[in-house]
Write a protein that holds these residues in place. Structure first.
Motif, PDB file in Angstrom:
ATOM      1  N   SER A  63      10.571  -5.811   0.465  1.00 56.64           N
ATOM      2  CA  SER A  63      10.203  -7.090   1.098  1.00 56.64           C
ATOM      3  C   SER A  63      10.091  -7.015   2.609  1.00 56.64           C
ATOM      4  O   SER A  63      10.143  -8.049   3.290  1.00 56.64           O
ATOM      5  N   LYS A  64       9.882  -5.813   3.171  1.00 50.29           N
ATOM      6  CA  LYS A  64       9.858  -5.679   4.630  1.00 50.29           C
ATOM      7  C   LYS A  64       8.466  -5.764   5.224  1.00 50.29           C
ATOM      8  O   LYS A  64       8.320  -6.049   6.430  1.00 50.29           O
ATOM      9  N   ILE A  65       7.432  -5.531   4.415  1.00 49.52           N
ATOM     10  CA  ILE A  65       6.069  -5.591   4.934  1.00 49.52           C
ATOM     11  C   ILE A  65       5.121  -5.830   3.767  1.00 49.52           C
ATOM     12  O   ILE A  65       5.448  -5.503   2.615  1.00 49.52           O
ATOM     13  N   ALA A  66       3.969  -6.420   4.064  1.00 43.66           N
ATOM     14  CA  ALA A  66       2.944  -6.647   3.049  1.00 43.66           C
ATOM     15  C   ALA A  66       1.600  -6.233   3.619  1.00 43.66           C
ATOM     16  O   ALA A  66       1.341  -6.367   4.826  1.00 43.66           O
ATOM     17  N   PHE A  67       0.718  -5.718   2.753  1.00 47.04           N
ATOM     18  CA  PHE A  67      -0.614  -5.264   3.133  1.00 47.04           C
ATOM     19  C   PHE A  67      -1.656  -6.138   2.433  1.00 47.04           C
ATOM     20  O   PHE A  67      -1.429  -6.618   1.320  1.00 47.04           O
ATOM     21  N   VAL A  68      -2.811  -6.315   3.091  1.00 45.17           N
ATOM     22  CA  VAL A  68      -3.879  -7.153   2.549  1.00 45.17           C
ATOM     23  C   VAL A  68      -5.143  -6.313   2.426  1.00 45.17           C
ATOM     24  O   VAL A  68      -5.492  -5.552   3.345  1.00 45.17           O
ATOM     25  N   THR A  69      -5.816  -6.448   1.276  1.00 44.32           N
ATOM     26  CA  THR A  69      -7.111  -5.791   1.083  1.00 44.32           C
ATOM     27  C   THR A  69      -8.186  -6.858   0.912  1.00 44.32           C
ATOM     28  O   THR A  69      -7.898  -7.990   0.500  1.00 44.32           O
ATOM     29  N   TYR A  70      -9.434  -6.475   1.179  1.00 43.16           N
ATOM     30  CA  TYR A  70     -10.505  -7.468   1.208  1.00 43.16           C
ATOM     31  C   TYR A  70     -11.857  -6.789   1.047  1.00 43.16           C
ATOM     32  O   TYR A  70     -12.008  -5.571   1.217  1.00 43.16           O
ATOM     33  N   GLN A  71     -12.856  -7.591   0.718  1.00 47.01           N
ATOM     34  CA  GLN A  71     -14.251  -7.158   0.759  1.00 47.01           C
ATOM     35  C   GLN A  71     -14.869  -7.726   2.025  1.00 47.01           C
ATOM     36  O   GLN A  71     -14.692  -8.912   2.319  1.00 47.01           O
ATOM     37  N   GLY A  72     -15.552  -6.884   2.759  1.00 40.97           N
ATOM     38  CA  GLY A  72     -16.154  -7.318   4.016  1.00 40.97           C
ATOM     39  C   GLY A  72     -16.199  -6.166   4.991  1.00 40.97           C
ATOM     40  O   GLY A  72     -16.606  -5.060   4.628  1.00 40.97           O
ATOM     41  N   SER A  73     -15.742  -6.418   6.200  1.00 38.57           N
ATOM     42  CA  SER A  73     -15.750  -5.374   7.223  1.00 38.57           C
ATOM     43  C   SER A  73     -14.599  -5.606   8.185  1.00 38.57           C
ATOM     44  O   SER A  73     -14.004  -6.679   8.224  1.00 38.57           O
ATOM     45  N   GLY A  74     -14.307  -4.564   8.952  1.00 32.29           N
ATOM     46  CA  GLY A  74     -13.217  -4.650   9.912  1.00 32.29           C
ATOM     47  C   GLY A  74     -12.556  -3.312  10.142  1.00 32.29           C
ATOM     48  O   GLY A  74     -11.988  -3.060  11.200  1.00 32.29           O
ATOM     49  N   ALA A  75     -12.590  -2.430   9.110  1.00 34.92           N
ATOM     50  CA  ALA A  75     -12.020  -1.079   9.221  1.00 34.92           C
ATOM     51  C   ALA A  75     -10.543  -1.115   9.601  1.00 34.92           C
ATOM     52  O   ALA A  75     -10.049  -0.196  10.262  1.00 34.92           O
ATOM     53  N   VAL A  76      -9.848  -2.183   9.203  1.00 36.37           N
ATOM     54  CA  VAL A  76      -8.405  -2.266   9.441  1.00 36.37           C
ATOM     55  C   VAL A  76      -7.720  -2.745   8.163  1.00 36.37           C
ATOM     56  O   VAL A  76      -8.342  -3.378   7.304  1.00 36.37           O
ATOM     57  N   VAL A  77      -6.428  -2.444   8.082  1.00 37.38           N
ATOM     58  CA  VAL A  77      -5.584  -2.976   7.000  1.00 37.38           C
ATOM     59  C   VAL A  77      -4.648  -4.007   7.616  1.00 37.38           C
ATOM     60  O   VAL A  77      -3.746  -3.646   8.401  1.00 37.38           O
ATOM     61  N   PRO A  78      -4.840  -5.308   7.323  1.00 39.40           N
ATOM     62  CA  PRO A  78      -3.926  -6.316   7.854  1.00 39.40           C
ATOM     63  C   PRO A  78      -2.523  -6.145   7.258  1.00 39.40           C
ATOM     64  O   PRO A  78      -2.375  -5.825   6.067  1.00 39.40           O
ATOM     65  N   THR A  79      -1.507  -6.367   8.065  1.00 41.25           N
ATOM     66  CA  THR A  79      -0.118  -6.282   7.600  1.00 41.25           C
ATOM     67  C   THR A  79       0.647  -7.501   8.073  1.00 41.25           C
ATOM     68  O   THR A  79       0.317  -8.108   9.105  1.00 41.25           O
ATOM     69  N   TYR A  80       1.679  -7.847   7.322  1.00 45.25           N
ATOM     70  CA  TYR A  80       2.526  -8.974   7.701  1.00 45.25           C
ATOM     71  C   TYR A  80       3.974  -8.578   7.457  1.00 45.25           C
ATOM     72  O   TYR A  80       4.329  -8.067   6.384  1.00 45.25           O
ATOM     73  N   ILE A  81       4.812  -8.794   8.460  1.00 46.68           N
ATOM     74  CA  ILE A  81       6.240  -8.505   8.356  1.00 46.68           C
ATOM     75  C   ILE A  81       6.979  -9.837   8.264  1.00 46.68           C
ATOM     76  O   ILE A  81       7.108 -10.554   9.257  1.00 46.68           O
ATOM     77  N   PRO A  82       7.463 -10.222   7.056  1.00 47.69           N
ATOM     78  CA  PRO A  82       8.149 -11.513   6.914  1.00 47.69           C
ATOM     79  C   PRO A  82       9.565 -11.455   7.458  1.00 47.69           C
ATOM     80  O   PRO A  82      10.158 -10.377   7.589  1.00 47.69           O
ATOM     81  N   GLN A  83      10.094 -12.618   7.772  1.00 46.17           N
ATOM     82  CA  GLN A  83      11.468 -12.744   8.233  1.00 46.17           C
ATOM     83  C   GLN A  83      12.275 -13.566   7.227  1.00 46.17           C
ATOM     84  O   GLN A  83      11.714 -14.315   6.419  1.00 46.17           O
ATOM     85  N   THR A  84      13.599 -13.411   7.272  1.00 50.58           N
ATOM     86  CA  THR A  84      14.442 -14.177   6.365  1.00 50.58           C
ATOM     87  C   THR A  84      14.206 -15.664   6.541  1.00 50.58           C
ATOM     88  O   THR A  84      14.078 -16.419   5.576  1.00 50.58           O
ATOM     89  N   THR A  85      14.132 -16.103   7.769  1.00 49.35           N
ATOM     90  CA  THR A  85      13.780 -17.488   8.080  1.00 49.35           C
ATOM     91  C   THR A  85      12.789 -17.471   9.226  1.00 49.35           C
ATOM     92  O   THR A  85      12.809 -16.599  10.081  1.00 49.35           O
ATOM     93  N   GLY A  86      11.896 -18.452   9.218  1.00 52.89           N
ATOM     94  CA  GLY A  86      10.933 -18.561  10.303  1.00 52.89           C
ATOM     95  C   GLY A  86       9.718 -17.676  10.106  1.00 52.89           C
ATOM     96  O   GLY A  86       9.542 -17.004   9.077  1.00 52.89           O
ATOM     97  N   ALA A  87       8.868 -17.664  11.151  1.00 54.58           N
ATOM     98  CA  ALA A  87       7.593 -16.964  11.086  1.00 54.58           C
ATOM     99  C   ALA A  87       7.775 -15.458  11.194  1.00 54.58           C
ATOM    100  O   ALA A  87       8.678 -14.965  11.879  1.00 54.58           O
ATOM    101  N   GLY A  88       6.907 -14.739  10.512  1.00 54.82           N
ATOM    102  CA  GLY A  88       6.881 -13.292  10.606  1.00 54.82           C
ATOM    103  C   GLY A  88       5.836 -12.829  11.591  1.00 54.82           C
ATOM    104  O   GLY A  88       5.317 -13.603  12.409  1.00 54.82           O
ATOM    105  N   THR A  89       5.487 -11.544  11.509  1.00 57.77           N
ATOM    106  CA  THR A  89       4.549 -10.942  12.458  1.00 57.77           C
ATOM    107  C   THR A  89       3.324 -10.436  11.716  1.00 57.77           C
ATOM    108  O   THR A  89       3.434  -9.632  10.783  1.00 57.77           O
ATOM    109  N   LEU A  90       2.139 -10.889  12.151  1.00 61.39           N
ATOM    110  CA  LEU A  90       0.875 -10.461  11.556  1.00 61.39           C
ATOM    111  C   LEU A  90       0.182  -9.485  12.499  1.00 61.39           C
ATOM    112  O   LEU A  90       0.069  -9.743  13.702  1.00 61.39           O
ATOM    113  N   SER A  91      -0.270  -8.369  11.960  1.00 63.21           N
ATOM    114  CA  SER A  91      -0.997  -7.381  12.765  1.00 63.21           C
ATOM    115  C   SER A  91      -1.949  -6.625  11.843  1.00 63.21           C
ATOM    116  O   SER A  91      -2.151  -7.023  10.691  1.00 63.21           O
TER     117      SER A  91
END
Length: 826
Positions: free
Chosen positions: A718-746
């Motif tokens: 539960s420390k990080i999540a990856f997103v896949t998609y159809q389209g373009s961008g040449a990147v893999v979006p990631t999200y680091i959730p927190q126990t409470t509050g907002a996480g970090t998207l990169s």
């Protein structure tokens, strides 16, 4: 002549006498019971027993019965053979009577009336029971060799038409029940020597040796309760005090035991129908409820304490403690709990309440009291007093440290080939030619079998031999999901418009432990499935449906939801909007559904009592899998984290966006989690169970232009999540959730070592969470997004080039990936 006659006389009389004298001299001496030389003799009848001594026999008017065979014993308790018995009936005062009940003198055959005698016309005696319609109690006594048996009570009464369990009577004159019967006093207090009410009841109710059974609630485990029944005749008359003893039998013996006096002892949680047997006939009299657990507290013992988060090295056994309590605070024992793991591939949960990690990884372990093996209920009583519903524990988070290797399997919906990759070897495996192009692919948790759907058949690939193991042309279509135990596939055929539950091998299935003889379709339902997810105990699968366009081959999500449970079977319901994806809750108290908005369904049905207040004669109706009150931002694909704190979703409308739906804080708690324990309340539930949620984060996927979201993949820790998609961008979006509050998207840039990647269209996380494998368009490769020493993930390893060809020899993008862990060394 006179001398001759005298000789004959002497021969006839003196010789036998001499022989007789000789015989007597060899006779065995009598053995007396008292060891002396007088009194009863061993081997002679001392006692004759008729059973059942106290409970006797109950007969309707004109009913024919049979006295059980007598047993005769001597003074030492040894069985004695009797050549014949004689039966007779007597009133309680000892006077003979054949008008209430009559008995055939030599066979013990009973008549609730009077037997025919000397009828004539070729009609044999004792063949017709003539009713006299006289109620009362008589006694049968049998005599053999001059010894009489105990008196056996025979209760004669009008024909019984209804027996109903209920509260103990407190007014024997106006509301008689079996606790007013002289029979009840005979066995419990022996104080009712005569009846003083016109209905044959004792003057006052019997004082029970146990508590009265709860008429409007459940009984805690091991608590004893007195059952009471009201017995009615065909004219509606209450004849409870005329029928003698009732014998009770539970339909589900694990829920309650009932002794000969109607004293019920609560056993395992659940409710069961109680059958009352009277007059040689059974009647469904009511039901009994043993209180279900309202909470199951799960902990891992560490040293002298307990914890809900623990680190366990692979191949080490970690015990798990479960303490279940009911609504009265009683600690329940002997429960048949299902222990579930969110990641059984690496950290399976054992049925013996322990965890032994096989590979490095992470998992949430929960325990579930799941009908029908725990807290069962008749179908029409589901929900009453909380029975018939699942009860879930809190999760215990288990982390197994270390690194393992991976076997990766790469395929494409546009190619006939599958490429296996063993990362303990320096090169890719040899491509395997498949009979058809797969349209979907899943792997069993044990890593032994890969199932691939196609437009023509189901293909089964052996991951142990790297070869095709089986083909089944009866189930063309898409493979949507595989149960955690690997025995049940969800397959949908868009052409035939069916959803199938397919048994993969005939192994034990679900939590019932039943077996089937061969692989094949277990059950089917009309529709076209788009996504599906199983509960960790394999008992329930949630399915989203869509509308198939035969001209374009595209299935568009609709608002129909389908659920199959081993307890309730198929269940169809609808949502207020189209549902685009489904993810199981952690713990599995329901499921979340993608759409606009994101919603959820609870496994707690909405229970409505039919027939008034909740009593032992009530029935219930249920709205299964009701809306759980979640209204989240729009999501196209969703996933839940193993720690039970987040629902992560992504959408392309109106722009590529990721949402973190935080699951709410339970009463008295500080850390967000799904509601645990029993469905709310042990009284009738008329409102759905609500999941408290809030939006912790919403943000645009950085650097992404997308036409569709293809997946959201949290790591098992539960420390990080990856997103896949159809389209373009040449990147893999990631999200680091927190126990409470907002996480970090990169986002993580994709390597250009094999060309120019366009978009990651498919992904899978390694079991040890060290690598995210992403199949990409543009370079048609599989990128290895690996965890660095500082805890971040980067694409620094040379991508894999599976070189999957289409029918024209063109290399296509890998869009089907599955993995299984293996030891780091070969």
């Amino acid at each position: 002549m006179r001398r001759f006659l005298t000789l004959v006389f002497l021969l006839l009389f003196t010789i036998p006498f001499g022989v007789s004298i000789s015989g007597c001299s060899k006779k065995t001496a009598a053995v007396f019971c008292n060891g002396g030389d007088t009194g009863p003799v061993v081997g002679q009848i001392a006692t004759i027993n008729l059973q059942p001594k106290i409970f006797g026999i109950s007969l309707n008017f004109a009913q024919i019965g049979q006295v059980s065979s007598p047993s005769a014993i001597d003074c030492k308790g040894t069985t004695v053979t009797v050549s014949g018995y004689t039966y007779a009936t007597f009133l309680p005062n000892g006077q003979p009577d054949m008008t209430i009940a009559d008995v055939q003198p030599t066979t013990g055959r009973l008549c609730a009336g009077t037997w025919n005698r000397n009828t004539g016309g070729g009609i044999a005696d004792f063949t017709t029971c003539n009713p006299t319609n006289k109620s009362g109690t008589v006694y049968v006594v049998v005599n053999g060799n001059g010894v009489s048996s105990n008196p056996l009570p025979i209760f004669i009464h009008p024909v019984v038409t209804n027996v109903t369990l209920g509260a103990l009577s407190t007014d024997c004159a106006n509301d008689p029940a079996t606790n007013c019967s002289p029979a009840a006093f005979d066995t419990q207090t022996s104080t009712c020597t005569q009846t003083t009410n016109g209905n044959g009841c004792c003057a006052v109710p019997v004082t029970p040796t146990a508590n009265a059974v709860a008429a409007t609630g459940c009984v805690s485990q091991s608590v004893t309760s007195q059952l009471a029944a009201r017995v009615l005749a065909g004219n509606g008359a209450n004849i409870s005090c005329q029928v003698g003893h009732l014998s009770y039998a539970p339909q589900t013996a694990s829920v309650v035991t009932i002794d000969e006096n109607g004293v019920a002892t609560a056993q395992q949680p659940g409710s069961t129908v109680i059958t009352a047997n009277i007059s040689n006939a059974g009647s469904s009299a009511g039901f009994f409820s043993t209180c279900p657990p309202t909470s199951i507290a799960l902990t891992a013992p560490i040293g002298t304490g307990n914890a809900t988060s623990v680190t366990v090295n692979p191949n080490n056994v970690q015990p798990i403690n479960a303490v279940a309590t009911d609504q009265y605070g009683t600690i329940l024992t002997g429960l048949t709990l299902n222990f579930e793991s969110t990641t059984p591939t690496t950290i399976p949960a054992a049925s013996a309440a322990s965890v032994t990690p096989i590979f490095p990884g992470a998992a949430a372990i929960t325990a579930v009291c799941q009908p029908p093996t725990c807290n069962p209920s008749p179908f029409n009583q589901i929900g009453l007093f909380g029975n018939g519903k699942a009860v879930t524990s809190n999760p215990v988070l288990v982390t197994a440290p270390g690194v393992n290797s991976t076997n990766l399997y790469i395929a494409s919906t546009n190619s006939f080939y599958l490429v296996p990759v063993d990362f303990t070897q320096p090169q890719l495996g040899n491509p395997v030619r498949l009979p058809y192009q797969p349209n979907s692919m899943v792997i069993s948790n044990d890593g032994s079998s890969i199932y691939m759907g196609s437009s023509f058949e189901l293909m089964t690939f052996s991951a142990t031999t790297n070869s095709l193991a089986a083909q089944d042309i009866t189930v063309p279509g898409n493979v949507i999901a595989l149960s955690p135990d690997g025995t049940t596939l969800v397959i949908t055929d868009p052409i035939r418009q069916f959803v199938y539950l397919y048994n993969t091998s005939g192994k034990s299935t679900g939590t019932t432990g039943t077996t089937t003889s061969s692989a094949g379709i277990q059950t089917q339902y009309g529709g076209v499935a788009t996504h599906a997810v199983f509960s960790p105990d394999n008992s329930t699968v949630y399915i989203t449906l869509g509308d198939y366009n035969s001209s374009t081959g595209v299935t568009t999500p609709n608002n129909t939801l389908l659920v199959h449970s081993t307890f309730t079977g198929w269940y169809q319901t609808t949502s207020s909007q189209a549902t685009t994806d489904v993810a199981i809750g952690v713990p599995s108290v329901g499921a979340f559904f993608g759409g606009n908005p994101t919603t959820a369904r609870s496994y707690c049905p909405v229970t409505t009592i039919v027939g008034g207040a909740a009593t032992t004669s009530s029935t219930t109706t249920n709205l299964f899998y009701p809306d759980a009150g979640v209204l989240g931002p729009q999501t196209d694909r969703i996933a839940t984290t193993n720690d039970g704190l987040h629902v992560l979703g992504a959408t392309v409308t109106p722009a590529p966006t990721l949402t973190d739906l935080a699951i709410g804080v339970p009463p008295g708690g500080t850390v967000p989690s799904l509601p645990i324990g029993a469905c709310p309340g042990q009284t009738p539930i008329t409102t759905p169970q609500k999941f408290t949620t809030s939006t912790a984060f919403t943000g645009a996927l950085p650097g992404v232009t997308a036409s569709a979201i293809t997946g959201v993949f949290p790591t098992s820790d539960s420390k990080i999540a990856f997103v896949t998609y159809q389209g373009s961008g040449a990147v893999v979006p990631t999200y680091i959730p927190q126990t409470t509050g907002a996480g970090t998207l990169s986002s993580i840039p994709l390597s250009t070592a094999l060309g120019t990647p366009i978009a990651p269209i498919v992904g899978v996380v390694s079991a040890d969470n060290q690598t995210f494998y992403a199949g990409t368009t543009g370079d048609n490769a599989v990128h290895l997004i690996t965890k660095q020493a500082d805890g971040t993930y980067k694409d620094t390893t040379t991508p894999l080039a599976p070189k999957l060809p289409d029918v024209n020899g063109n290399i296509v993008a890998p869009n089907l990936l599955v993995q299984k862990p293996r030891k780091a060394t070969s």
